[in-house]
Design a protein around this motif. Structure first.
Motif, PDB file in Angstrom:
ATOM      1  N   GLY A   1       0.607  -1.140   0.005  1.00  0.00           N
ATOM      2  CA  GLY A   1       0.057   0.044  -0.049  1.00  0.00           C
ATOM      3  C   GLY A   1       0.851   1.150   0.050  1.00  0.00           C
ATOM      4  O   GLY A   1       0.680   2.205  -0.776  1.00  0.00           O
ATOM      5  N   LEU A   2       1.986   1.335   0.652  1.00  0.00           N
ATOM      6  CA  LEU A   2       2.965   2.302   0.842  1.00  0.00           C
ATOM      7  C   LEU A   2       3.520   2.626  -0.453  1.00  0.00           C
ATOM      8  O   LEU A   2       3.686   3.829  -1.030  1.00  0.00           O
ATOM      9  CB  LEU A   2       3.795   2.373   1.890  1.00  0.00           C
ATOM     10  CG  LEU A   2       3.125   2.510   3.544  1.00  0.00           C
ATOM     11  CD1 LEU A   2       4.330   1.782   4.297  1.00  0.00           C
ATOM     12  CD2 LEU A   2       2.838   3.929   3.314  1.00  0.00           C
ATOM     13  N   ALA A   3       3.984   1.506  -1.141  1.00  0.00           N
ATOM     14  CA  ALA A   3       4.458   1.542  -2.397  1.00  0.00           C
ATOM     15  C   ALA A   3       3.502   2.089  -3.551  1.00  0.00           C
ATOM     16  O   ALA A   3       4.082   3.037  -4.378  1.00  0.00           O
ATOM     17  CB  ALA A   3       5.135   0.007  -2.985  1.00  0.00           C
ATOM     18  N   VAL A   4       2.480   1.734  -3.539  1.00  0.00           N
ATOM     19  CA  VAL A   4       1.286   2.291  -4.538  1.00  0.00           C
ATOM     20  C   VAL A   4       1.187   3.696  -4.126  1.00  0.00           C
ATOM     21  O   VAL A   4       0.762   4.556  -4.840  1.00  0.00           O
ATOM     22  CB  VAL A   4      -0.165   1.493  -4.340  1.00  0.00           C
ATOM     23  CG1 VAL A   4      -1.103   2.193  -5.045  1.00  0.00           C
ATOM     24  CG2 VAL A   4       0.256   0.067  -4.850  1.00  0.00           C
ATOM     25  N   GLY A   5       1.105   4.027  -2.805  1.00  0.00           N
ATOM     26  CA  GLY A   5       0.984   5.356  -2.257  1.00  0.00           C
ATOM     27  C   GLY A   5       1.776   6.189  -2.961  1.00  0.00           C
ATOM     28  O   GLY A   5       1.591   7.518  -3.571  1.00  0.00           O
ATOM     29  N   GLN A   6       3.163   5.982  -2.907  1.00  0.00           N
ATOM     30  CA  GLN A   6       4.260   6.523  -3.437  1.00  0.00           C
ATOM     31  C   GLN A   6       4.033   6.709  -5.175  1.00  0.00           C
ATOM     32  O   GLN A   6       4.310   8.205  -5.502  1.00  0.00           O
ATOM     33  CB  GLN A   6       5.670   5.997  -3.213  1.00  0.00           C
ATOM     34  CG  GLN A   6       6.133   5.960  -1.784  1.00  0.00           C
ATOM     35  CD  GLN A   6       6.420   7.628  -1.384  1.00  0.00           C
ATOM     36  OE1 GLN A   6       6.932   8.154  -2.240  1.00  0.00           O
ATOM     37  NE2 GLN A   6       5.929   7.869  -0.190  1.00  0.00           N
ATOM     38  N   ILE A   7       3.471   5.827  -5.785  1.00  0.00           N
ATOM     39  CA  ILE A   7       3.432   5.980  -7.033  1.00  0.00           C
ATOM     40  C   ILE A   7       2.289   7.165  -7.319  1.00  0.00           C
ATOM     41  O   ILE A   7       2.316   7.733  -8.043  1.00  0.00           O
ATOM     42  CB  ILE A   7       3.034   4.526  -7.785  1.00  0.00           C
ATOM     43  CG1 ILE A   7       4.423   3.698  -7.659  1.00  0.00           C
ATOM     44  CG2 ILE A   7       2.291   4.833  -9.252  1.00  0.00           C
ATOM     45  CD1 ILE A   7       4.072   2.300  -8.093  1.00  0.00           C
ATOM     46  N   LEU A   8       0.978   7.011  -6.445  1.00  0.00           N
ATOM     47  CA  LEU A   8       0.411   7.920  -6.707  1.00  0.00           C
ATOM     48  C   LEU A   8       0.406   9.137  -6.392  1.00  0.00           C
ATOM     49  O   LEU A   8       0.240  10.149  -7.095  1.00  0.00           O
ATOM     50  CB  LEU A   8      -1.039   7.409  -5.820  1.00  0.00           C
ATOM     51  CG  LEU A   8      -1.981   6.193  -6.236  1.00  0.00           C
ATOM     52  CD1 LEU A   8      -2.883   5.884  -4.969  1.00  0.00           C
ATOM     53  CD2 LEU A   8      -2.748   6.295  -7.665  1.00  0.00           C
ATOM     54  N   PHE A   9       1.438   9.412  -5.550  1.00  0.00           N
ATOM     55  CA  PHE A   9       2.070  10.811  -5.095  1.00  0.00           C
ATOM     56  C   PHE A   9       2.717  11.290  -6.447  1.00  0.00           C
ATOM     57  O   PHE A   9       2.564  12.512  -6.715  1.00  0.00           O
ATOM     58  CB  PHE A   9       2.956  10.643  -3.903  1.00  0.00           C
ATOM     59  CG  PHE A   9       2.087  11.036  -2.799  1.00  0.00           C
ATOM     60  CD1 PHE A   9       1.261  12.053  -2.432  1.00  0.00           C
ATOM     61  CD2 PHE A   9       2.126   9.870  -1.567  1.00  0.00           C
ATOM     62  CE1 PHE A   9       0.603  12.109  -1.317  1.00  0.00           C
ATOM     63  CE2 PHE A   9       1.869  10.219  -0.409  1.00  0.00           C
ATOM     64  CZ  PHE A   9       0.807  11.116  -0.251  1.00  0.00           C
ATOM     65  N   LYS A  10       3.618  10.544  -7.004  1.00  0.00           N
ATOM     66  CA  LYS A  10       4.134  10.719  -8.234  1.00  0.00           C
ATOM     67  C   LYS A  10       3.327  11.246  -9.446  1.00  0.00           C
ATOM     68  O   LYS A  10       3.536  12.096 -10.084  1.00  0.00           O
ATOM     69  CB  LYS A  10       5.270   9.741  -8.678  1.00  0.00           C
ATOM     70  CG  LYS A  10       5.729  10.017 -10.071  1.00  0.00           C
ATOM     71  CD  LYS A  10       6.818  11.106  -9.936  1.00  0.00           C
ATOM     72  CE  LYS A  10       7.749  11.234 -11.130  1.00  0.00           C
ATOM     73  NZ  LYS A  10       8.553  12.527 -11.253  1.00  0.00           N
ATOM     74  N   VAL A  11       2.442  10.540  -9.686  1.00  0.00           N
ATOM     75  CA  VAL A  11       1.155  10.662 -10.757  1.00  0.00           C
ATOM     76  C   VAL A  11       0.807  11.899 -10.478  1.00  0.00           C
ATOM     77  O   VAL A  11       0.574  12.959 -11.336  1.00  0.00           O
ATOM     78  CB  VAL A  11       0.183   9.574 -10.825  1.00  0.00           C
ATOM     79  CG1 VAL A  11      -0.794  10.013 -11.763  1.00  0.00           C
ATOM     80  CG2 VAL A  11       0.854   8.544 -11.216  1.00  0.00           C
ATOM     81  N   SER A  12       0.299  12.385  -9.016  1.00  0.00           N
ATOM     82  CA  SER A  12      -0.401  13.521  -8.962  1.00  0.00           C
ATOM     83  C   SER A  12       0.653  14.729  -9.165  1.00  0.00           C
ATOM     84  O   SER A  12       0.486  15.690  -9.445  1.00  0.00           O
ATOM     85  CB  SER A  12      -1.015  13.423  -7.266  1.00  0.00           C
ATOM     86  OG  SER A  12       0.120  13.452  -6.522  1.00  0.00           O
TER      87      SER A  12
END
Length: 67
Positions: free
Chosen positions: A14-25
């Protein structure tokens, strides 16, 4: 104990996916220049929600496991 390990693994993922979402945003913000653009707001909100949920789950894991 298996449940705790599963939740710990899900927290890491979940934290890894969260980091990817932060990068996308962040990329979306650079393109649109606005936090209120749909893609920027949606991905940022999703990342923050995911981080919140995984943080609560991680605290639960830490209660169950010795360091």
């Amino acid at each position: 104990m298996m449940l705790v390990q599963l939740v710990a693994l899900l927290c890491v993922l979940g934290l890894a996916v969260g980091q990817i979402l932060f990068k996308v945003s962040a990329t979306s913000l650079a393109q649109t220049g606005s936090f209120f653009a749909v893609k920027t707001a949606a991905t940022l909100f999703s990342a923050m929600l995911l981080y919140g949920i995984t943080s609560v789950a991680w605290v639960w894991v830490l209660q169950k496991v010795e360091l």
